[in-house]
Scaffold this motif. Sequence first.
Motif, PDB file in Angstrom:
ATOM      1  N   TYR A  15       0.850  -1.185   0.000  1.00 50.60           N
ATOM      2  CA  TYR A  15       0.000   0.000   0.000  1.00 50.60           C
ATOM      3  C   TYR A  15       0.890   1.240   0.000  1.00 50.60           C
ATOM      4  O   TYR A  15       1.943   1.269   0.632  1.00 50.60           O
ATOM      5  N   THR A  16       0.432   2.267  -0.687  1.00 51.29           N
ATOM      6  CA  THR A  16       1.199   3.512  -0.725  1.00 51.29           C
ATOM      7  C   THR A  16       1.045   4.241   0.605  1.00 51.29           C
ATOM      8  O   THR A  16       0.065   4.037   1.341  1.00 51.29           O
ATOM      9  N   ASP A  17       2.005   5.105   0.890  1.00 50.88           N
ATOM     10  CA  ASP A  17       1.917   5.920   2.106  1.00 50.88           C
ATOM     11  C   ASP A  17       0.671   6.798   2.070  1.00 50.88           C
ATOM     12  O   ASP A  17       0.033   7.026   3.101  1.00 50.88           O
ATOM     13  N   GLU A  18       0.326   7.278   0.880  1.00 56.62           N
ATOM     14  CA  GLU A  18      -0.858   8.126   0.741  1.00 56.62           C
ATOM     15  C   GLU A  18      -2.120   7.352   1.143  1.00 56.62           C
ATOM     16  O   GLU A  18      -2.971   7.863   1.860  1.00 56.62           O
ATOM     17  N   PHE A  19      -2.224   6.101   0.703  1.00 58.68           N
ATOM     18  CA  PHE A  19      -3.368   5.281   1.064  1.00 58.68           C
ATOM     19  C   PHE A  19      -3.398   5.018   2.570  1.00 58.68           C
ATOM     20  O   PHE A  19      -4.434   5.155   3.222  1.00 58.68           O
ATOM     21  N   ARG A  20      -2.243   4.689   3.118  1.00 63.11           N
ATOM     22  CA  ARG A  20      -2.171   4.420   4.554  1.00 63.11           C
ATOM     23  C   ARG A  20      -2.602   5.640   5.361  1.00 63.11           C
ATOM     24  O   ARG A  20      -3.376   5.530   6.304  1.00 63.11           O
ATOM     25  N   ARG A  21      -2.090   6.802   4.977  1.00 64.01           N
ATOM     26  CA  ARG A  21      -2.458   8.038   5.680  1.00 64.01           C
ATOM     27  C   ARG A  21      -3.956   8.322   5.565  1.00 64.01           C
ATOM     28  O   ARG A  21      -4.599   8.750   6.518  1.00 64.01           O
ATOM     29  N   SER A  22      -4.511   8.081   4.382  1.00 66.38           N
ATOM     30  CA  SER A  22      -5.939   8.353   4.193  1.00 66.38           C
ATOM     31  C   SER A  22      -6.792   7.409   5.044  1.00 66.38           C
ATOM     32  O   SER A  22      -7.816   7.825   5.592  1.00 66.38           O
ATOM     33  N   TRP A  51      -0.391   1.191  11.348  1.00 66.17           N
ATOM     34  CA  TRP A  51      -0.478   2.405  10.558  1.00 66.17           C
ATOM     35  C   TRP A  51      -0.875   3.591  11.431  1.00 66.17           C
ATOM     36  O   TRP A  51      -0.363   4.688  11.267  1.00 66.17           O
ATOM     37  N   LYS A  52      -1.782   3.364  12.350  1.00 70.80           N
ATOM     38  CA  LYS A  52      -2.223   4.442  13.235  1.00 70.80           C
ATOM     39  C   LYS A  52      -1.054   4.947  14.077  1.00 70.80           C
ATOM     40  O   LYS A  52      -0.892   6.152  14.267  1.00 70.80           O
ATOM     41  N   LEU A  53      -0.245   4.029  14.577  1.00 69.25           N
ATOM     42  CA  LEU A  53       0.930   4.430  15.347  1.00 69.25           C
ATOM     43  C   LEU A  53       1.930   5.201  14.478  1.00 69.25           C
ATOM     44  O   LEU A  53       2.529   6.172  14.915  1.00 69.25           O
ATOM     45  N   ARG A  54       2.081   4.747  13.254  1.00 70.79           N
ATOM     46  CA  ARG A  54       3.082   5.336  12.372  1.00 70.79           C
ATOM     47  C   ARG A  54       2.621   6.660  11.766  1.00 70.79           C
ATOM     48  O   ARG A  54       3.395   7.621  11.691  1.00 70.79           O
ATOM     49  N   TYR A  55       1.356   6.728  11.337  1.00 67.77           N
ATOM     50  CA  TYR A  55       0.889   7.891  10.590  1.00 67.77           C
ATOM     51  C   TYR A  55      -0.074   8.781  11.387  1.00 67.77           C
ATOM     52  O   TYR A  55      -0.413   9.869  10.940  1.00 67.77           O
TER      53      TYR A  55
END
Length: 110
Positions: A15-22, A51-55
């Motif tokens: 998954y892209t970082d953009e997708f993860r952030r969204s 992802w929540k922890l990271r982004y």
Amino acid sequence: MDQNSGSKSKRRKLYTDEFRRSVVEHLLARDKPLSHVASEFGIGSSMLRVWKLRYGPKDPSPDAGAPKTPEELARENQELRKELARVITQRDILKKTILIVSEQPNRDIR
């Protein structure tokens, strides 16, 4: 049996970082359980937690507001000692009150 066919089923999705952030933004903006949001996007709950922890928003570190100079540390130390003395006094008063209250019924019986 082809070796590649077995590895394709176990291949991890990227998954892209953009997708993860969204997805994390969606999670934080909605009042839904993490597991529900994860299933909406077809990802695992544990992955979304990571992802929540990271982004997600970063919690301020406990030392973020710590004084830097020796003078500030000395002032904070003095304030903490005063507060500790006050709390110890309150605790001692409460202990004595408990003793007095617990003795009251015995005095009434005599």
